[in-house]
Design an enzyme around this catalytic site. Structure first.
Site, PDB file in Angstrom:
ATOM      1  N   ASN A   1     -10.510   0.178   0.179  1.00 31.97           N
ATOM      2  CA  ASN A   1      -9.045   0.266   0.241  1.00 31.97           C
ATOM      3  C   ASN A   1      -8.491  -0.295  -1.073  1.00 31.97           C
ATOM      4  O   ASN A   1      -8.596  -1.495  -1.331  1.00 31.97           O
ATOM      5  CB  ASN A   1      -8.564  -0.556   1.444  1.00 31.97           C
ATOM      6  CG  ASN A   1      -7.048  -0.561   1.595  1.00 31.97           C
ATOM      7  OD1 ASN A   1      -6.325  -0.172   0.680  1.00 31.97           O
ATOM      8  ND2 ASN A   1      -6.574  -1.026   2.739  1.00 31.97           N
TER       9      ASN A   1
ATOM     10  N   HIS B   1      -3.095   7.114   3.142  1.00 30.51           N
ATOM     11  CA  HIS B   1      -3.556   5.881   2.493  1.00 30.51           C
ATOM     12  C   HIS B   1      -4.995   5.606   2.944  1.00 30.51           C
ATOM     13  O   HIS B   1      -5.296   5.609   4.138  1.00 30.51           O
ATOM     14  CB  HIS B   1      -2.621   4.734   2.887  1.00 30.51           C
ATOM     15  CG  HIS B   1      -3.151   3.388   2.517  1.00 30.51           C
ATOM     16  ND1 HIS B   1      -3.695   3.115   1.280  1.00 30.51           N
ATOM     17  CD2 HIS B   1      -3.241   2.225   3.235  1.00 30.51           C
ATOM     18  CE1 HIS B   1      -4.074   1.857   1.244  1.00 30.51           C
ATOM     19  NE2 HIS B   1      -3.817   1.294   2.416  1.00 30.51           N
TER      20      HIS B   1
ATOM     21  N   CYS C   1       0.815  -1.226   0.000  1.00 33.51           N
ATOM     22  CA  CYS C   1       0.000   0.000   0.000  1.00 33.51           C
ATOM     23  C   CYS C   1       0.845   1.272   0.000  1.00 33.51           C
ATOM     24  O   CYS C   1       0.327   2.356  -0.260  1.00 33.51           O
ATOM     25  CB  CYS C   1      -0.958  -0.001   1.177  1.00 33.51           C
ATOM     26  SG  CYS C   1      -2.094  -1.389   1.124  1.00 33.51           S
TER      27      CYS C   1
HETATM   28  O1  UT7 Z   1      -3.964  -1.348   3.363  1.00 38.13           O
HETATM   29  C1  UT7 Z   1      -2.984  -1.873   4.193  1.00 38.13           C
HETATM   30  C2  UT7 Z   1      -3.174  -1.398   5.564  1.00 38.13           C
HETATM   31  N1  UT7 Z   1      -4.426  -1.894   6.074  1.00 38.13           N
HETATM   32  C3  UT7 Z   1      -4.989  -1.281   7.072  1.00 38.13           C
HETATM   33  O2  UT7 Z   1      -4.493  -0.288   7.518  1.00 38.13           O
HETATM   34  C4  UT7 Z   1      -6.213  -1.912   7.704  1.00 38.13           C
HETATM   35  C5  UT7 Z   1      -6.023  -1.923   9.198  1.00 38.13           C
HETATM   36  N2  UT7 Z   1      -7.074  -2.532   9.986  1.00 38.13           N
HETATM   37  C6  UT7 Z   1      -8.353  -2.095  10.021  1.00 38.13           C
HETATM   38  O3  UT7 Z   1      -8.781  -1.251   9.266  1.00 38.13           O
HETATM   39  C7  UT7 Z   1      -9.230  -2.664  11.103  1.00 38.13           C
HETATM   40  O4  UT7 Z   1      -8.452  -3.329  12.044  1.00 38.13           O
HETATM   41  C8  UT7 Z   1     -10.341  -3.613  10.587  1.00 38.13           C
HETATM   42  C9  UT7 Z   1     -11.386  -2.822   9.807  1.00 38.13           C
HETATM   43  C10 UT7 Z   1      -9.724  -4.688   9.712  1.00 38.13           C
HETATM   44  C11 UT7 Z   1     -11.058  -4.256  11.763  1.00 38.13           C
HETATM   45  O5  UT7 Z   1     -11.577  -3.259  12.632  1.00 38.13           O
HETATM   46  P1  UT7 Z   1     -11.302  -3.336  14.199  1.00 38.13           P
HETATM   47  O6  UT7 Z   1     -12.054  -2.250  14.814  1.00 38.13           O
HETATM   48  O7  UT7 Z   1      -9.820  -3.357  14.373  1.00 38.13           O
HETATM   49  O8  UT7 Z   1     -11.963  -4.710  14.583  1.00 38.13           O
HETATM   50  P2  UT7 Z   1     -11.266  -6.005  15.222  1.00 38.13           P
HETATM   51  O9  UT7 Z   1     -10.313  -6.618  14.250  1.00 38.13           O
HETATM   52  O10 UT7 Z   1     -10.771  -5.660  16.576  1.00 38.13           O
HETATM   53  O11 UT7 Z   1     -12.518  -6.933  15.354  1.00 38.13           O
HETATM   54  C12 UT7 Z   1     -13.642  -6.593  16.168  1.00 38.13           C
HETATM   55  C13 UT7 Z   1     -14.701  -7.669  16.006  1.00 38.13           C
HETATM   56  C14 UT7 Z   1     -14.135  -9.094  16.073  1.00 38.13           C
HETATM   57  O12 UT7 Z   1     -15.079  -9.863  16.760  1.00 38.13           O
HETATM   58  P3  UT7 Z   1     -14.834 -10.239  18.316  1.00 38.13           P
HETATM   59  O13 UT7 Z   1     -13.532 -10.976  18.331  1.00 38.13           O
HETATM   60  O14 UT7 Z   1     -14.774  -8.915  19.025  1.00 38.13           O
HETATM   61  O15 UT7 Z   1     -16.044 -11.061  18.634  1.00 38.13           O
HETATM   62  C15 UT7 Z   1     -14.084  -9.518  14.633  1.00 38.13           C
HETATM   63  O16 UT7 Z   1     -14.228 -10.913  14.475  1.00 38.13           O
HETATM   64  O17 UT7 Z   1     -15.303  -7.547  14.718  1.00 38.13           O
HETATM   65  C16 UT7 Z   1     -15.293  -8.818  14.055  1.00 38.13           C
HETATM   66  N3  UT7 Z   1     -15.222  -8.600  12.631  1.00 38.13           N
HETATM   67  C17 UT7 Z   1     -16.311  -8.386  11.876  1.00 38.13           C
HETATM   68  N4  UT7 Z   1     -17.615  -8.327  12.200  1.00 38.13           N
HETATM   69  C18 UT7 Z   1     -18.481  -8.089  11.210  1.00 38.13           C
HETATM   70  C19 UT7 Z   1     -14.112  -8.533  11.821  1.00 38.13           C
HETATM   71  N5  UT7 Z   1     -14.493  -8.296  10.559  1.00 38.13           N
HETATM   72  C20 UT7 Z   1     -15.843  -8.202  10.570  1.00 38.13           C
HETATM   73  C21 UT7 Z   1     -16.805  -7.962   9.568  1.00 38.13           C
HETATM   74  N6  UT7 Z   1     -18.106  -7.893   9.939  1.00 38.13           N
HETATM   75  N7  UT7 Z   1     -16.477  -7.759   8.276  1.00 38.13           N
END
Ligand code: UT7
Length: 339
Positions: free
Chosen positions: A286, A256, A122
Site C-alpha cells: 500500500n 486504491h 490515500c
Molecule cells: O490506505 C488507507 C486505507 N487502509 C486500508 O484500507 C487498510 C484496511 N485494513 C486492512 O487491510 C485489514 O483490516 C488488515 C490487513 C489491516 C487486517 O486484516 P483483517 O482481516 O481485518 O484482520 P484483523 O484486523 O481482523 O485481525 C485478525 C487477526 C488478529 O488476531 P486475533 O485478534 O484474531 O487473535 C490480529 O491481531 O490477525 C492478527 N494480525 C496479524 N497476524 C499476523 C494483525 N496483523 C497481523 C500480522 N500478522 N501482520
C-alpha cells in the site's frame, strides 16, 4: 446553426491525461524479511492482503528525490519540459512547513509557477487531480503536473505488525492538459467526500496530542477495511452514474491499492468484471496516495489497460476522505524508474 439546423456546442473544458511517470525505491522488502523480525508470516500477509513485498527508500533518499524522479518521468511521458502549476499529494512530508511542491518546482526548473501540497492521505492523488482539473477549467493553467509521493517507512512503527506489513514507499505523477470532454484521456466526472467523524481511525498524532514518545502512524485496520469498501463502492457508483456507464462495461477499475480483498469486495459490489480489476499491489504494498498512479503505470506498461478502455479510479484514506474519477484510457507510454 449548421446545415442540418442543429446547434453545435463546444464540448466543455476538461483535464486530459497526457503523461504518466513513476519512481520506486530499489530496495525490496519481501514478507519473509518482516516475518524474521515480527510475529507474522508470509502466508498471513499474502492471504489477508495480497502483498508479497514492498519497497523501502534508502535513508539518503528524500521525499523530493522520489517525487522529483516520478515528476520528471511524467514530463518525459507527456513529451513536455514545462507546466503552469504543480500539485503534490503526500501524507509523509519531511516537515510540517513549507510544502514540498515549491521545492519540486524549483528542482524541475519550472520557474515561478504556483506549487502547493494537498493533504488527503490515500485519497490524495484523486483530490490533487480534481484540484488540477479546477485550475485547468478556470483557465489558470494549460498544463498541470500532479505528483503523489509517499515514504511510509518513515512514519510506520517497524515493530507494529498491524501496519508494518502493509505499507511501502513510492511515487507516481501525471501531466494534465486543458482539453475537451470528447477527447480520450479527459477526466469525465469527479466525486469527492470526507467524514471527519472517522478522523481517529487513521492518524499520526501531533506534538500537542502526544507530547512524548515516538509519534507513529496508527490505523484501526478492521474499521478502516469496512469504511474503505463502503465509501469506494458508493463513490465509484456516483461517478459511473454521472458518466452513464454500466460497471460491466469497464475495461479497467483501479481502486486504491490498500488490500487485494478490499479491491475485490468493491469490484464485486459494483459488478465490475474480474478481468478489468487492476491489482498491482503484490510487489509494492500500500503506497497511500501514490498507489493509483503506480498501479496505472504498471497496468498500462503490462498491457492490462489499453487505449479506449473505460476506466474508473477510486480512492479512500485517512480523514476520512474518498474520491473517484473516470476517463477513457488514452494512447500513453508510462515512464518508470527506480532510485
Ligand atoms: O490506505 C488507507 C486505507 N487502509 C486500508 O484500507 C487498510 C484496511 N485494513 C486492512 O487491510 C485489514 O483490516 C488488515 C490487513 C489491516 C487486517 O486484516 P483483517 O482481516 O481485518 O484482520 P484483523 O484486523 O481482523 O485481525 C485478525 C487477526 C488478529 O488476531 P486475533 O485478534 O484474531 O487473535 C490480529 O491481531 O490477525 C492478527 N494480525 C496479524 N497476524 C499476523 C494483525 N496483523 C497481523 C500480522 N500478522 N501482520
Amino acid at each position: 446553426m449548421d446545415a442540418a439546423g442543429l446547434v453545435r456546442r463546444a464540448a466543455p473544458a476538461a483535464a486530459v491525461l497526457t503523461g504518466l511517470g513513476t519512481c520506486l525505491p530499489r530496495t525490496e522488502i519481501p514478507n519473509s524479511a518482516l516475518a524474521d523480525v515480527l510475529d507474522t508470516s508470509d502466508e498471513w500477509i499474502r492471504t489477508r492482503t495480497g502483498i508479497a513485498a514492498r519497497r523501502r527508500a534508502a535513508p539518503a533518499v528524500s521525499l523530493a528525490d522520489l517525487a522529483g524522479a516520478a515528476a520528471g518521468n511524467a514530463l518525459r511521458s507527456a513529451g513536455r519540459d514545462t507546466v503552469d502549476a504543480l500539485v503534490v499529494a503526500t501524507s509523509t512530508p519531511e516537515r510540517p512547513c513549507p510544502a514540498v511542491a515549491p521545492e519540486l518546482a524549483h528542482r524541475l526548473g519550472q520557474g515561478a509557477i504556483p506549487a502547493f501540497d494537498v493533504s488527503a492521505v490515500c485519497s490524495g492523488f484523486v483530490y490533487a487531480t480534481a484540484t488540477a482539473a479546477g485550475l485547468l477549467a478556470a483557465g489558470l493553467a494549460d498544463h498541470v503536473l500532479v505528483v503523489a509521493a509517499e515514504i511510509y517507512s518513515r512514519i510506520v512503527d517497524p515493530t507494529d505488525r498491524a501496519t508494518a506489513v502493509l505499507f511501502g514507499d513510492g511515487a507516481g505523477a501525471v501531466v494534465l492538459r486543458r482539453g475537451t470532454q470528447d477527447e480520450a484521456g479527459a477526466l469525465l466526472a469527479f466525486d469527492l467526500g470526507s467524514d471527519g467523524a472517522g478522523r481517529d481511525l487513521i492518524r499520526v498524532p501531533g506534538e500537542r496530542e502526544q507530547p512524548t514518545g515516538e509519534r507513529w502512524f496508527t490505523m484501526a485496520g478492521r474499521q478502516v477495511y469496512l469504511q474503505a469498501i463502503r465509501h469506494m463502492s458508493n463513490s465509484a457508483l456516483r461517478v459511473l452514474k454521472d458518466c452513464a456507464w454500466d460497471a460491466e462495461t469497464l475495461g479497467a477499475f483501479v481502486a486504491h491499492q490498500a488490500n487485494a480483498r478490499i479491491i475485490d469486495a468493491v469490484a464485486a459490489q459494483l459488478g465490475v468484471p474480474s478481468w478489468a480489476v487492476v491489482r498491482e499491489l503484490a510487489l509494492v504494498g500500500n503506497t497511500a496516495a501514490a498507489s493509483i498512479p503506480l498501479a496505472l503505470a504498471d497496468a498500462a506498461a503490462a498491457g492490462r489497460i489499453g487505449p479506449g478502455a473505460r476506466t474508473v479510479l477510486t480512492a479512500f484514506g485517512g480523514g476520512l476522505t474518498w474520491g473517484s474519477t473516470a476517463l477513457i484510457w488514452p494512447e500513453l507510454a508510462p515512464v518508470r524508474s527506480e532510485i
